[in-house]
Structures are given as structure tokens and as C-alpha cells.
Design a protein around this motif. Structure first.
Motif, PDB file in Angstrom:
ATOM      1  N   LYS A1307       0.820  -1.207   0.000  1.00 46.65           N
ATOM      2  CA  LYS A1307       0.000   0.000   0.000  1.00 46.65           C
ATOM      3  C   LYS A1307       0.864   1.270   0.000  1.00 46.65           C
ATOM      4  O   LYS A1307       0.469   2.302  -0.530  1.00 46.65           O
ATOM      5  CB  LYS A1307      -0.932   0.014   1.213  1.00 46.65           C
ATOM      6  CG  LYS A1307      -2.073  -0.985   1.095  1.00 46.65           C
ATOM      7  CD  LYS A1307      -2.833  -1.119   2.398  1.00 46.65           C
ATOM      8  CE  LYS A1307      -3.915  -2.198   2.292  1.00 46.65           C
ATOM      9  NZ  LYS A1307      -4.531  -2.475   3.600  1.00 46.65           N
ATOM     10  N   LEU A1346      -0.102   2.717   9.311  1.00 43.45           N
ATOM     11  CA  LEU A1346      -1.216   1.977   8.700  1.00 43.45           C
ATOM     12  C   LEU A1346      -1.382   0.603   9.338  1.00 43.45           C
ATOM     13  O   LEU A1346      -2.488   0.077   9.433  1.00 43.45           O
ATOM     14  CB  LEU A1346      -0.987   1.832   7.193  1.00 43.45           C
ATOM     15  CG  LEU A1346      -1.059   3.125   6.361  1.00 43.45           C
ATOM     16  CD1 LEU A1346      -0.819   2.828   4.896  1.00 43.45           C
ATOM     17  CD2 LEU A1346      -2.408   3.822   6.547  1.00 43.45           C
ATOM     18  N   ARG A1349      -3.698   0.638  12.507  1.00 43.20           N
ATOM     19  CA  ARG A1349      -5.148   0.731  12.269  1.00 43.20           C
ATOM     20  C   ARG A1349      -5.886   1.400  13.434  1.00 43.20           C
ATOM     21  O   ARG A1349      -6.740   0.815  14.073  1.00 43.20           O
ATOM     22  CB  ARG A1349      -5.742  -0.656  12.020  1.00 43.20           C
ATOM     23  CG  ARG A1349      -5.207  -1.339  10.782  1.00 43.20           C
ATOM     24  CD  ARG A1349      -6.019  -2.578  10.448  1.00 43.20           C
ATOM     25  NE  ARG A1349      -5.534  -3.221   9.250  1.00 43.20           N
ATOM     26  CZ  ARG A1349      -4.653  -4.208   9.238  1.00 43.20           C
ATOM     27  NH1 ARG A1349      -4.143  -4.652  10.366  1.00 43.20           N
ATOM     28  NH2 ARG A1349      -4.259  -4.764   8.105  1.00 43.20           N
ATOM     29  N   THR A1373      -3.568   6.211  -1.025  1.00 46.33           N
ATOM     30  CA  THR A1373      -3.548   5.116  -0.045  1.00 46.33           C
ATOM     31  C   THR A1373      -4.211   5.556   1.261  1.00 46.33           C
ATOM     32  O   THR A1373      -5.018   4.819   1.840  1.00 46.33           O
ATOM     33  CB  THR A1373      -2.090   4.685   0.240  1.00 46.33           C
ATOM     34  OG1 THR A1373      -1.483   4.304  -0.984  1.00 46.33           O
ATOM     35  CG2 THR A1373      -2.035   3.530   1.222  1.00 46.33           C
ATOM     36  N   GLU A1377      -7.346   3.747   2.868  1.00 48.26           N
ATOM     37  CA  GLU A1377      -7.118   2.948   4.078  1.00 48.26           C
ATOM     38  C   GLU A1377      -7.703   3.582   5.333  1.00 48.26           C
ATOM     39  O   GLU A1377      -7.813   2.933   6.354  1.00 48.26           O
ATOM     40  CB  GLU A1377      -5.601   2.739   4.286  1.00 48.26           C
ATOM     41  CG  GLU A1377      -4.948   1.870   3.236  1.00 48.26           C
ATOM     42  CD  GLU A1377      -5.563   0.482   3.163  1.00 48.26           C
ATOM     43  OE1 GLU A1377      -5.785  -0.127   4.235  1.00 48.26           O
ATOM     44  OE2 GLU A1377      -5.843   0.014   2.051  1.00 48.26           O
TER      45      GLU A1377
END
Length: 1442
Positions: A1307, A1346, A1349, A1373, A1377
Motif C-alpha cells: 500500500k 497503517l 489501524r 492510499t 485505508e
């Protein structure tokens, strides 16, 4: 000799002593004065002859007396003559050193009296021999010395007359000489070099420093300069000359060092030899003294005892003085060697290129290896003194006990030494293990401190603290083994005299060798002296081995072939050419694989005055290309790149010196006010300077800690502009500044100030390409396209067009506001441009570092609470009384065993020889048992104390707020964690205990002596009072000097570290000489503090040694004078035997007393960092949010006021706004508008003074920091990577699978880069991520976030160092995301925030605007519209720069 003549000799001795004391008191203040210097420089031939003759006669008489004593022919008649001549010699030397215009009257009278006596003795001897004339009774019998000294005495009388009659002549020339003196000695000369012999012998040259330190706290400026021979430049040049002189193919650093210091080393060897010889005179004569006390023969006259007492006193005085000179000289040599090696290593480290040696390794050379080589000078003479000491001991034993017991003692000594060796080897290997464990811990600590901001923002500090504590636990395991091994060594040290004496006396008993109390006590005194070589041998061997390793390491570094600079300063060039690049290949040495970093396929010439732009995607080799022009990358093939003219380089990662802003800009050049002001204005620094407390004299902290990224980059740019070089190499200097500032700098710097200069600049902002004369497009280390900007964009298939397409796509996201052509809107944009950099980010205000650049230290005595804390740290001090009891019992049993064998050996009838040796062995063995107990308990206490202090400090540091790390250089924390902690681990407990043990020993000797002669007790009280006064007088200066030593060492290490990290910049500006001078000054400051710190201790020891030697002498005089029936010869002999050790023991007490206070400063420094005010609690059990919090990510900011310091203005002034859940909010504003502060308030890096922030209904100030920060994610402006692997960087807590990691790598468009290395996720990451480009590091930080999360994500200029194409991919991205997250973006690039749901515009700490981008763009008068207009103007055409 007749008693009358004896009395005359004694009277002269007393007169000499009285004259010396009187003269010292009368003219104490003039010592080392200019007048004294003048006469020292003009010593007449007569003066030199007189001193030499005195010395020869005194040595002759002393030698004759010792010979007569050894032969034992009866009473020695020349004894007082010998003492008189020794006194005369001292007075002569003193008079010469004082620059006296004429010889003292007492000295001339002595010469006349001695010459007359010698003449009479020799004349009557000749008459008696040849004429049978009777010799008068008042004259002594002539001896060989009387005959030989007669002509010398006549010469002395003549010399005295000549010098004293020349006084009138000297007076006439005095004014002329004084004028000459004023001219010659106008400069500052160091007091040591200008001191006379007497002043150097007694360290009187330090008196002015003590006077100063007595009245006020000593500062560095109060410490006098060091002798020229000890300065860094002098010492380094001597060592370099020695290295050059070596003809052999293999250069030897040890030989070069010896060649450079052989003269002071030889002088030092003389002092060491004299000291060793003098120390054995006591044990040699103790037998005679005890025999004298035991003799019942009243015919043995008292003067024989007096002679012995005087010989004892003279020997002890010579021993004391020579020891002080030996120790001080050894330290001075160490300082010189250390300065020379530091200087050479610095020179070498500045010349090392291609990323050869890490800065950590070079700092280790300085911190460990050079210090160890310097310390070895202290041990050097031990190599040849050890066999000499053993031989002396054997001679004494042979004289007293015979051959068999002597050899028994020798073999036992060898056995003890051999049995000590395995323990010493074990100690050495354990010490190595400790050092390795410590290195790992310090390395981890250094990296953690460097990354503390990111650790706290991610709430990882607890995890990293656990890792550090695990490393400390490993170190502690080795430390435990080491300390208990040391206990065994200590036991062997104290038990060795016991074992040797038991074996030796056992052999005497078996062989029936007669033992008297005299021979026994002489043997015991000898065994005690043998104790040192036995103990020192393993330490000496260990020290030699360690020093050899250190010398080899330093030699391999210094002797590396200097890598030839790839850069040629060509004087002859083609007209108009600035840089000439031929086809060739360049690659970093530490890069694996054969692929070159840079491959140039065709010749390239860059014209003078042209502007060359370099662009390309992340990792395409742009920075490496600039480095190849600088000659910083090894060339694999092809000719080197030629540059014509001086260069200036601005690296992508800013390199800032510790010092003022002005120093950073001037960079060693003279101030040119007009140029300086132009440069400051061009780099948009003028408004920053106005806001700083001291303007451009504001102090920058370590690595520019107290500056924002943009400020650092602008200061770098100013440094380059001010250098007025011919060629400028700029590595993306506009990425760290906002859009407006970037445009301002490009216009003012490149297009105006540098309009006639050659500029090669790397940029990711493609809007800057149009202004260049030549564009180089790079991909995979190759120049894939080159040419004019217009030509390159006309090629539809070119690499530049691909990158421009991404740029256009980015621009297209920014819809121009309505009525963009309106004059009002344009005028507003221009106004912003003109007044842009007005407000400074006070979160990094340099006021913080002004206080902290110079380390704050305690003043005055080390507080008693420091001692109390240290002593009670382990088991609340419960084991301390046990240690003291063990020492007392050891001392009692040892004295009892010595007295028993001395007393029993005289009572052959009542005590059998078997009983004698058995009880002696039993008492001695018992004393050794208590020593073992003492050593083990002490090691236990040391371990526990060190651990408790370490835990207190490291926990306090990790809980400190981020402001502490911004204002405190990491070197200070590391110093405490390494050097100070090492001293606490292995030094202070044993020094403190050693002081207590030495005091107990000293008091026991006082008790013993008082038992023999009660009068001595009162004398001791007086001596102790004088000693305490001396010590208190000394300590006020010595303490401050001891504090200065580590404080002056820190800048040396910091300058080394700073210079190594900025070596490329220093070389590119050709400023190596300026940095070398600065380094030499820092080394000299360190050396002069260490030099005077060494001298002060010797000053004290000389004086107190003399006092205790005087007490010992008076004791002996009392024993000689008392009636035989009034004393027990064995007890008196025992007192005399222990008295021999009195000066050594007293020196040990004083040395420990001073050292303990000096070393306790380390504890004081550790305790300083134990009480740092901490952040809010990590967890508040009563107020913990749900594990799923925050579910939505709604952030409400209510009336938020923030100020960093009560004395500074508010940075945020009542901000109220709501960030809706799952929306993307952009935060924009000028530098200093409060963007970073808002983010810091969200993470509670800084607490609000008023108002609050609420996330999903919870006031964040009510919950623990860990609960808050672990639920937020941030990508900071400066990408931070840790040394280790890619996996540990992405997932430090090891919570995610490889599949998850690969997913985020894809990503973030990093997967392809990672797959190029076959180790994949285990690919190494170097210190600070140096083997990754800055852009790649930012992508790794994005991947890291990332992977977590989290519901709330903050991007703080997260894509500043990536190209536009990569930025577009990253933004895509992030959009995909983080669809369910609240994203707050602080950005300089308008496209980064223009597609967000909301934009918050801040100005001067207030909300200027807060709405959707479309609405704000719809209002042509909005501040956001102005920013967009400016961005579009800057991005559209070259005209905006002209």
C-alpha cells in the motif's frame, strides 16, 4: 668526633631548618614571581657549580655513613656531617630557585666551618702520619670523604665570596633587566613552567588557585593555562614528527608515543626509582633500631639512636616528595598522550570519507581507548619496578634471616602471584563481558533518547524501557560475577603478607634460624611492602593487555591510508566550465551487491553561472549524484569529477552546530554586515531572529533540537549563501519549509543572490524546474534525461513528462478560487508573502537551550543527603556496621599476631618455637577470614546500591516530559548512564569503604603509638587539626576542579560527534582547519582542568605527608630518649614498624577522602536525574476508557489556551472547533501559527493552561497518557527509524503477522524496494536509518502507522521529502485505508489538504477560518484562497521568480 663539634653540626642543621621556614613565611606571596623568573633565567656559572658541589659532598657523606652502618664497625662519626650537608644542599637549591642575589649567610658560614674543619682534620692526619704529631681530642679521625671533600669545600667558599661580592654590580643592571622582563613576560605564562625548583617540589605554584577557590567558586576562566608541552597542537605535532621519523615499513604507534615522551618519562623514572629505594630504607634499618632499644649497654650513646631517627625521617621525606613528583609526572604524561591521540583521531575522522567508520566507534576510541592509553602512563614504571622491589625485599630478608627463609619467601611470593593470575584473567574476561553488555545498553539508550519523541507519541516508551532493563540485567549478571571475583582478589591481597610471613617464619623455626624482635619486625615491614607488587602484577598484566588492544585499535584507525579525494581543484579549465563530469560509476562501500549507486554514461559539462535542477522519484540517486560531485562516494570506474572553484553544500537532513545562530551562518568566516543582512533576509530568518530572546546570538541546542525543521533548513541555506562560494550544491532545501517560504527562498536565494553562481539543486517541487538552465532527470541511479525544461516536457514519452503528469494531477485537485484575477486577492497574497515568517514556533523556543547549553552543576560540598542516600540505598544500610566490625577485628588480630611473634621471639624460655608459629598462624588466619567476609558483604552492597540508583534514574528519565529532552542534550543523559553509572558500579562503594578501612587502620596505629609514648597522642591531635584545616582549605578548589573534568570532557565528545556527522559539509566548505582549532581549544580546556586537578591532590599530600613524617620522627626521638627500663622494645619496635606505613596510610586516607568527594559527584549527578518532574501518569485506574475507545473519533476542542512557559506568550489563544468523526481535516497556516502546538496538545505533550480537548465524550486530560497515546497514530515531520531490521521498525511490539506487514508495504509502494534485498523483512536498518533515503524513511513511517489501524491519524508534514508522484500515491492510499478514521493533516503542500472534508486555517494562535475547502475557495477574500493563489502562481510560471 668530639661532642662539641657534634653539637655545632646539630646547631647548623637547626639553623638551616629555621632559615628555610622563616624565608618561606616571609616571602610566600612572591613565589614564582617575575623577579624570581628573571634570576632563574640568568643563573651564573658559580651558582651552578655551588649547587653541584653541595650535592656531590652530601651524597658522598650519606654513602659513607650507610657503608659504615652496613659493615657495623661501631658508632658512625660522620652522621651529623652528612645531615648537615644534606640540609645545606636543600638550602642551596632553594636559594637558586628563589633567584637570591647572594647566598644565605647561614650557608656561607657552614661552608666556612666545614672547610676549616676538613682542612684541620686533613692537616693533622698528615702530620700524625708523617711527623707522629698527636691529633687534638676535639678533632675526629680523618676519613676518605674528609680528604676528598676538602678541595670541594674550598671551591664552595670561593663561590660564596664571589657571588656575595658581586651584589653591588648586579644592582646597577637591575632596572635594565626589569625593563627587559616587562617586555619578555607580558604574555600569560603558565604558573607551572615559571615556578622554581622548590615551588615545583612543594606544588606552591598552585597557591594562587587555592586562594581564588577559597573565596569564590572556581570557573573555567580561573584555571591557569597548561604548559605548552601539554597543549593539543604541541603534543600532536610531536607525535606526528615521531611517526614520520620511523623508517620501517610498519609504523608503530607505541614506539612513536615513547619517542615523543621519552624525556619526561626518563625524569619520571628517576623519581619512581628514588621513591622505591627510599621506601626500603625503613625495613632495612628497623632491625638496628629495635636492637638499639633492646640493648642494655649504656655505653651505646644516644646519638646513635638519634642518627637512626634522622635517617628514618630523611628517608620518609625523600620517599614522600619523590612519590608526589612521580605520580604527578605520570599524570602529566598521560594528559599529554591523551591530548595528542585525541587530536590525531580528530584529524583522521575529518578526512575519512565514504561512510567508513561510525561515529559511535570513533567516540569509543576517545572515551575508552585514548583514556586507557593515557591511564597506562601511571602503570608504565611498574613494569621495571616490580622486579626491583622483589630484589630489594630479598636483600633485606637475606641480611636478617639468611638464605633459606629468603628463598622460601620468594617462592611463596611467586606462588601467590601465580595463584592470583587466574583470578586476574577471570576478572579481565568478566570486565570484557561487562563492557560488551554496557556497550549494548548504551547504544540502545542513545538510540532511545534520540527517538524519544516518536516513542512517547506512539506510547512505546514502556516497551523500550523494558528492553533497556533486560540489557541492564545482563550487564548486572556479569557485574555480579566480577565483583565477587574481586572479593577473592581482595582477600588474596590482604592475606598475602600473612601467608608469606607464616611460611618464612615456619622455615626459620624448622631450620632453627635465630629470631629476634628486630629481625621479625624488619621482615614483617618488608612483607607489607611486597604486598603491592604481589597485588599489582595481575593488574599490571591486565592493564598491559588492555592498553595493547586499545593502542592497536587506535593505530589501525590513525594509520589507515588517507582516502584520496576524488575531487580535483583544477586551476586550468576550459573557459566558462564549473563542473566537468566524465562517464563513470560510483558506489558506496558498504552497499551489498555489485550494482553501482550512480552510473554516468556520457560526458557532462556544467557552465559557470548556470542553474542545474535534478529531479526523480524517491531513491533514484539524486543525493548520491551530489555526493559524487563532492567526491564523497568511491569511484569504481572512470575519471573523477572535476570542479573548478570553491563549493558550498546544503544536505537534505539539516546539519546544525551547537552554538549561536550567527556562528552557524558565519561558519568560521569574518563578519560582513551587509552580506550577512542580505543572506538573513533572503532565507526568511529576519523575523525569527527578532522573536528570539537574544536575536542571532541565541544558542542552538544539540543537533538543532530547539529549532523547527524549516528553521534548520533556512539556517543551512544561510550558511551556504554567506560562504560566497563559486559552486552551490543544494539537496532539496525547500521540502522542509512551507509553500510560501519555499517560493520566497527560491526567488531571493537562487534567482537573486546566486544569479551569477553555479547552482546544482535537487528538488521534488517540479514547479522550480522551469527556472533552471538544465534539468537532469534521474531513475535507478542513472541520468535518464537531460536538457532544457521546455525541450524535456515536449517529449511525450519522457520520464519528466510522467512526473509532470503526477504534478498536474496534484495541481488539478486545487480548483482556483473565484475571481482569482481580482486585484484585492492578488494584493492579499503578496502581502502574506512579504510578512510571512513573522511568528516563531515557541514550542521550540531557543530560550530553553540558553540555560541548558552549559550544564548546571551543584556548588559547594557534596551534600550529606547524597552520602546518606548512597549508604542507605542497599538494605537501608543494615550491612554497613557488619563491614566496619569485620575491619576492626581484622586490624586487632593482625596487630596481635605481629606483636605476638615479636614478643615471643625474645622469650625463648617461656614460649616454644612451635607455639610461637602456631599462634601466629592462627591469629593471622583469623584476620584473613574477616577480610574475606568484609569483601563479600561489600560486593553485595555495591551491587544492590548501583542497581537501585540506576533504576531510579532511568525510570525518572523515561517518565520525563518531552520538553526535558528538547532542552537537555542526550550526551548529558548518556554521560550519567555510562561514565557515572560505571563509577557507581565498580568504584565508589570500594572507595567509600576503603576510606573507612584506612581511617580504622590509621586510628589503630595512633592508639598503638600512644600506648608506647603517650605524648604522641596530643601531637596527633594537633596534626589531625592541621590536616583537617588543610583538607577544608583544599577541598573548595579541588571539588570544583573535579566537577569541571567531566563537564569539560562532554564538549570534546559532542564536538567530535558533531564534526563526524557533518564531515561532508565541513569538507565541502574547506573548513577543516577552523574545526581543528576549535577542537584543540576544547581538548586544551579539558587538559588544563585535568592537569590542575591532579596537581591539587599532590599539593595536599606533600603537606600532610610531612606532618605525619614529623610525628613519626618525634616518636622515634622520644623512644631514643626514654630510659631502657621504661619501654617494651617489642611494642616500641612494633609501633616503629607500623609508623613506617604512617605516611603511606595517611596519603591513602587523604587520597580516598578527596577522591570519595570527587567521585560522589557522580552519585550527585545521577540523583539530579532521579528527581525530574514527570509527565502525567501513564494509567489512571479510576478513569480508564473502554478498550474499543474511541469508536467514532470525534474531537472537540473547547477554548484551548496553550503556553510552553509561564514567562512566554500564549501560542494558542482560545481555539474552539470540532473535528467530526471519520472526516479528513487539513490544518494549514504560516510557520509559528500554532499548527504543531495543536497536535502536541492533542497528544498531551504540552498541557493546556485553559480549556480542554474531548474525544468521543472523554476529556483527554482525565485519562492516563498510555491510554490516550496508544489510541492515536502520528507520522511526524522527521521520519525516525531504529537500528535493527525492517520488521522491528514496522512492528516494534511484534503484534502483527508477516502477511499484514507485506500488505501495508504494498500500500505504501515500498514492497518493490524491500524485495530487492534477499533478506526481505529482515533487511538491516542502519543507525538513524542512514541506509534508506529520507523519502523511503517517511514511507516506512507511514507503513508503521497503517499497520496500527487506529481511529485517529495525524500526519505532520508526512510527505515533505517525497516526489509529487509518490505523494499522490500516498494520499490515495491514505484516503482508501483511512475511510473509517478521523485524519488530521498538517501540510505545506496545498494539494495534500485540498481534497479533505474540512480545512482549519490558523494564524497567530487563533482560528482564522474553518470550513470545507470548496466553500473557502468560493470566497476570494479567504485566507485559504490566498494560500491557494500563491501555490498556483508559484507552480505555474517562471515569471514569479524574476
Amino acid at each position: 668526633m668530639d661532642v662539641n663539634l657534634q653539637l655545632v653540626n646539630v646547631a647548623f642543621c637547626l639553623l638551616f631548618v629555621v632559615w628555610l621556614l622563616w624565608d618561606c613565611l616571609k616571602e610566600g606571596g612572591d613565589f614564582g614571581s617575575d623577579n624570581h623568573l628573571l634570576h632563574r633565567g640568568k643563573l651564573s656559572l658559580f651558582s651552578k657549580i655551588a649547587v653541584a658541589l653541595n650535592f656531590i659532598i652530601s651524597i658522598s657523606y650519606v654513602g659513607f655513613c650507610l657503608h659504615e652502618f652496613w659493615v657495623g664497625t661501631g658508632p658512625i662519626e660522620a652522621d651529623f656531617s652528612a645531615i648537615g650537608w644534606c640540609c645545606a644542599c636543600v638550602v642551596a637549591v632553594y636559594a637558586v630557585s628563589r633567584g637570591a642575589e647572594k647566598w644565605p649567610l647561614v650557608l656561607v658560614l657552614w661552608w666556612g666551618f666545614s672547610g676549616t674543619c676538613d682542612l684541620l682534620v686533613v692537616v693533622f692526619y698528615i702530620l700524625h702520619r708523617f711527623e707522629s704529631v698527636e691529633v687534638p681530642k676535639f678533632l675526629p679521625k680523618a676519613n676518605i670523604i674528609d680528604v676528598l671533600s676538602l678541595p670541594l669545600s674550598v671551591l664552595l667558599c670561593f663561590s660564596g665570596l664571589c657571588k656575595n661580592t658581586a651584589k653591588k654590580m648586579s644592582n646597577t643592571t637591575k632596572p635594565l633587566l626589569e625593563n627587559q622582563l616587562g617586555n619578555n613576560l607580558g604574555h600569560d605564562s603558565d604558573p607551572f613552567s615559571s615556578a622554581g625548583i622548590w615551588s615545583q617540589l612543594t606544588f606552591r605554584w598552585l597557591n594562587p588557585l587555592f586562594v581564588k577557590g577559597r573565596h569564590e567558586k572556581l570557573q573555567l576562566g580561573d584555571v591557569p593555562p597548561i604548559p605548552r608541552s601539554e597543549t593539543a597542537d604541541e603534543a600532536a605535532s610531536l607525535l606526528e614528527d615521531s611517526l614520520r621519523k620511523q623508517k620501517t615499513q610498519v609504523t608503530s604507534l607505541p614506539n612513536a608515543i615513547l619517542d615523543a615522551i621519552w624525556t619526561p618519562l626518563a625524569v619520571n623514572a628517576v623519581f619512581a626509582g628514588v621513591n622505591t629505594t627510599a621506601s626500603y630504607i625503613g625495613p632495612l634499618l628497623i632491625t638496628s633500631f629495635v636492637d638499639f632499644l633492646s640493648a642494655k649497654d649504656e655505653n651505646l650513646k644516644w646519638h646513635h639512636g638519634m642518627v637512626l631517627a634522622l635517617v628514618f625521617f630523611t628517608a620518609k621525606t625523600v620517599e614522600s616528595l619523590s612519590q608526589r613528583q612521580w605520580y604527578f609526572g605520570a599524570r602529566c604524561i598521560g594528559i599529554r598522550v591523551r591530548a595528542a591521540l585525541m587530536a590525531l583521531i580528530y584529524k583522521k575522522s575529518l578526512s575519512i570519507k565514504y561512510g567508513g567508520t561510525s561515529s559511535g566507534k570513533i567516540i569509543n576510541y576517545i572515551n575508552v581507548d585514548v583514556e586507557r592509553i593515557g591511564d597506562f602512563c601511571w602503570y608504565f614504571h611498574g613494569i621495571w619496578l616490580l622486579p626491583v622491589q622483589v630484589i630489594f625485599a630479598l636483600i633485606i630478608l637475606y641480611k636478617n634471616l639468611g638464605a633459606a627463609p629468603s628463598f622460601a619467601a620468594l617462592f611463596t611470593t611467586i606462588f601467590v602471584m601465580v595463584s592470583n593470575t587466574p583470578l586476574a584473567n577471570m576478572q579481565e574476561s568478566l570486565h570484557t563481558k561487562i563492557m560488551e553488555a554496557k556497550d549494548s545498553r548504551i547504544k540502545a539508550t542513545a538510540e532511545t533518547l534520540k527517538s524519544m519523541r516518536i516513542l512517547k507519541l506512539h506510547s512505546w516508551e514502556s516497551t523500550f524501557l523494558k528492553k533497556l532493563l533486560q540489557l541492564r540485567e545482563t550487564e548486572r549478571g556479569w557485574l555480579k560475577k566480577y565483583l565477587y571475583t574481586s572479593s577473592a582478589v581482595a582477600f588474596l591481597f590482604w592475606a598475602s603478607p600473612t601467608l608469606v610471613s607464616v611460611v618464612t617464619f615456619g622455615v626459620c623455626v624448622v631450620l632453627g634460624t635465630p629470631l629476634t624482635s628486630g629481625t621479625v619486625l624488619s621482615a614483617l615491614a618488608t612483607f607489607r611492602i611486597l604486598q603491592d607488587p604481589i597485588y599489582n602484577l595481575p593488574e599490571l598484566i591486565s592493564m598491559i593487555a588492555q592498553t595493547k588492544v586499545s593502542i592497536d585499535r587506535v593505530q589501525s584507525f590513525i594509520m589507515e591510508d588517507d582516502q584520496k579525494r576524488l575531487l580535483h581543484y583544477c586551476t586550468v579549465s576550459e573557459p566558462g566550465v564549473a563542473i566537468e563530469i566524465e562517464a563513470g560509476e560510483f558506489a558506496w562501500q558498504n552497499r551489498e551487491g555489485k550494482k553501482p549507486t550512480i552510473k554516468i554514461t556520457k560526458k557532462l559539462k556544467i557552465s559557470k553561472g548556470s542553474k542545474v535542477a535534478i529531479c526523480g522519484s524517491v531513491g533514484s540517486g539524486k543525493t548520491s549524484f551530489l555526493c559524487s560531485i563532492l567526491g564523497e562516494i568511491p569511484r569504481i570506474s572512470g575519471p573523477s569529477i572535476k570542479t573548478y572553484g570553491s563549493k558550498a553544500f546544503v544536505p537534505q537532513s539539516a546539519w546544525i552546530q551547537t552554538g549561536t545562530i550567527r556562528d552557524n551562518v558565519l561558519f568560521g568566516k569574518e563578519m560582513n554586515r551587509d552580506l550577512y543582512e542580505n543572506v538573513v533576509e533572503a532565507c526568511a530568518l529576519n523575523h525569527d531572529i527578532e522573536m528570539w530572546a537574544d536575536g542571532d546570538l541565541c544558542v542552538v541546542g544539540e543537533r538543532g533540537l530547539n529549532l523547527s525543521g524549516g528553521q534548520k533548513q533556512r539556517i543551512q541555506m544561510a550558511r551556504a549563501l554567506y560562504s560566497n562560494s563559486d559552486i552551490y550544491l543544494l539537496d532539496d532545501p525547500f521540502s522542509a519549509v512551507d509553500a510560501h517560504t519555499g517560493a520566497h527562498m527560491f526567488k531571493k536565494c537562487l534567482m537573486q543572490l546566486l544569479c551569477n553562481k553555479t547552482v546544482v539543486y535537487v528538488t521534488h517541487q517540479l514547479e522550480f524546474l522551469d527556472a533552471s538552465d538544465l534539468v537532469l532527470v534521474m531513475k535507478d541511479g542513472r541520468i535518464v534525461e537531460s536538457g532544457k525544461y521546455k525541450d524535456l516536457i515536449s517529449n511525450p514519452d519522457g520520464e519528466l513528462i510522467r512526473q509532470m503528469a503526477a504534478h498536474s494531477k496534484s495541481l488539478n485537485q486545487v480548483k482556483p478560487p473565484k475571481a482569482t484575477k481580482s486585484a484585492k486577492s492578488y494584493h492579499r497574497a503578496k502581502q502574506i508573502e512579504e510578512t510571512g515568517i513573522k511568528f516563531v514556533d515557541l514550542s521550540r523556543s531557543s530560550r530553553v537551550s540558553e540555560r541548558n547549553l552549559h550544564e548546571e552543576t551543584e556548588s559547594g560540598r557534596v551534600k550529606w543527603r547524597v552520602y546518606a542516600t548512597f549508604v542507605t540505598s542497599a538494605y537501608k544500610g543494615a550491612l554497613v556496621p557488619i563491614i566496619l566490625l569485620c575491619q576492626v577485628l581484622f586490624q586487632v588480630l593482625q596487630m596481635a599476631s605481629n606483636y605476638w611473634i615479636a614478643w615471643g621471639s625474645e622469650r625463648n624460655g617461656s614460649v616454644t618455637r612451635e607455639q610461637l608459629i602456631k599462634i601466629f598462624a592462627l591469629l593471622s588466619g583469623g584476620s584473613s577470614f574477616f577480610i574475606l567476609g568484609r569483601a563479600v558483604v561489600l560486593s553485595t552492597i555495591a551491587l544492590e546500591t548501583a542497581q537501585r540508583l540506576f533504576l531510579g534514574m532511568i525510570t525518572s528519565v523515561f517518565r520525563a516530559p518531552l520538553s526535558f529532552f528538547d532542552s537537555t542534550p542526550s550526551s548529558r543523559i548518556l554521560n550519567r548512564s555510562s561514565t557515572d553509572q560505571s563509577i557507581v558500579d565498580t568504584d565508589i562503594p570500594f572507595r567509600l569503604a576503603g576510606l573507612a578501612f584506612a581511617l580504622i587502620q590509621l586510628l589503630s596505629i595512633v592508639v598503638l603509638m600512644s600506648q608506647v609514648a603517650w605524648q604522641v597522642f596530643f601531637l596527633f591531635l594537633v596534626i589531625f587539626a592541621i590536616s583537617i584545616w588543610y583538607q577544608s582549605y583544599y577541598i573548595s578548589s579541588a571539588r570544583e576542579l573535579a566537577r569541571m573534568v567531566p563537564i569539560q570532557q562532554a564538549p570534546v565528545l559532542q564536538h567530535f560527534s558533531e564534526s563526524i556527522s557533518g564531515a561532508t559539509v565541513i569538507r565541502s566548505f574547506n573548513q577543516e582547519d577552523w574545526f581543528w582549532k576549535k577542537n584543540a581549544e576544547l581538548i586544551n580546556d579539558y587538559s588544563r582542568v585535568a592537569f590542575h586537578n591532579s596537581g591539587t591532590m599532590e599539593w595536599l599530600c606533600v603537606r600532610i605527608n610531612f606532618l605525619f613524617n614529623l610525628v613519626f620522627f618525634i616518636l622515634l626521638v622520644i623512644l631514643v630518649s626514654l630510659p631502657r627500663s621504661a619501654i617494651d622494645p617489642s611494642l616500641a619496635g612494633l609501633a616503629a614498624t607500623y609508623g613506617l606505613n604512617l605516611n603511606v596510610l595517611q596519603a591513602w586516607v587523604i587520597w580516598n577522602l578527596c577522591n570519595v568527594e570527587n567521585k560522589m559527584i557522580c552519585v550527585e549527578r545521577i540523583l539530579q536525574f532521579t528527581g525530574i518532574p514527570s509527565e502525567a501518569p501513564l494509567l489512571i485506574e479510576d478513569c480508564r476508557p473502554d478498550t474499543e475507545w474511541p469508536l467514532n473519533g470525534r474531537i472537540e476542542v473547547e477554548d484551548l489556551h496553550v503556553q510552553y512557559n509561564p514567562f512566554l506568550p500564549k501560542v494558542l489563544k482560545g481555539i474552539t472547533c470540532t473535528f467530526p468523526s471519520k472526516k479528513k481535516i487539513g490544518v494549514v497556516g504560516r510557520t509559528g501559527s500554532g499548527k504543531s502546538t495543536l497536535i502536541q496538545a492533542l497528544f498531551r505533550v504540552v498541557e493546556p493552561t485553559q480549556g480542554r480537548i474531548v474525544i468521543d465524550g472523554i476529556d483527554i486530560s482525565k485519562i492516563g497518557l498510555q491510554d490516550l497515546r496508544s489510541k492515536l497514530s502520528i507520522i511526524p515531520q522527521d521520519p525516525t527509524l531504529f537500528q535493527g531490521t525492517l520488521r522491528t521498525n514496522l512492528d516494534p511490539l511484534q503484534e502483527h503477522s508477516d502477511h499484514d506487514i507485506w500488505e501495508v508495504l504494498h500500500k505504501c509502494h515500498l514492497a518493490e524496494n524491500v524485495k530487492q534485498d534477499e533478506r526481505l523483512l529482515d533487511a538491516p536498518v542502519a543507525e538513524d536509518g542512514e541506509n534508506w533515503s529520507v523519502g523511503q524513511r517517511q514511507l516506512v513511517c507511514l507503513a508503521r502507522v497503517l499497520l496500527q489501524r487506529r481511529r485517529i491519524l495525524v500526519l505532520d508534514e508526512a510527505t515533505a521529502s517525497v516526489d509529487t508522484a509518490t505523494d499522490n500515491l500516498i494520499q490515495k492510499t491514505i484516503r482508501e485505508e483511512t475511510s473509517g478514521c478521523t485524519v488530521i493533516t498538517v501540510a505545506h503542500r496545498i494539494p495534500t489538504v485540498v481534497d479533505n472534508d474540512l480545512v482549519l486555517v490558523l494564524g497567530e494562535g487563533n482560528v482564522v477560518e474553518y470550513d470545507s475547502p470548496s466553500r473557502l475557495l468560493g470566497d476570494s477574500n479567504s485566507a485559504f484562497s490566498s494560500l491557494v493563489m500563491e501555490f498556483l502562481r508559484r507552480s505555474s510560471t517562471k515569471n514569479s521568480y524574476e
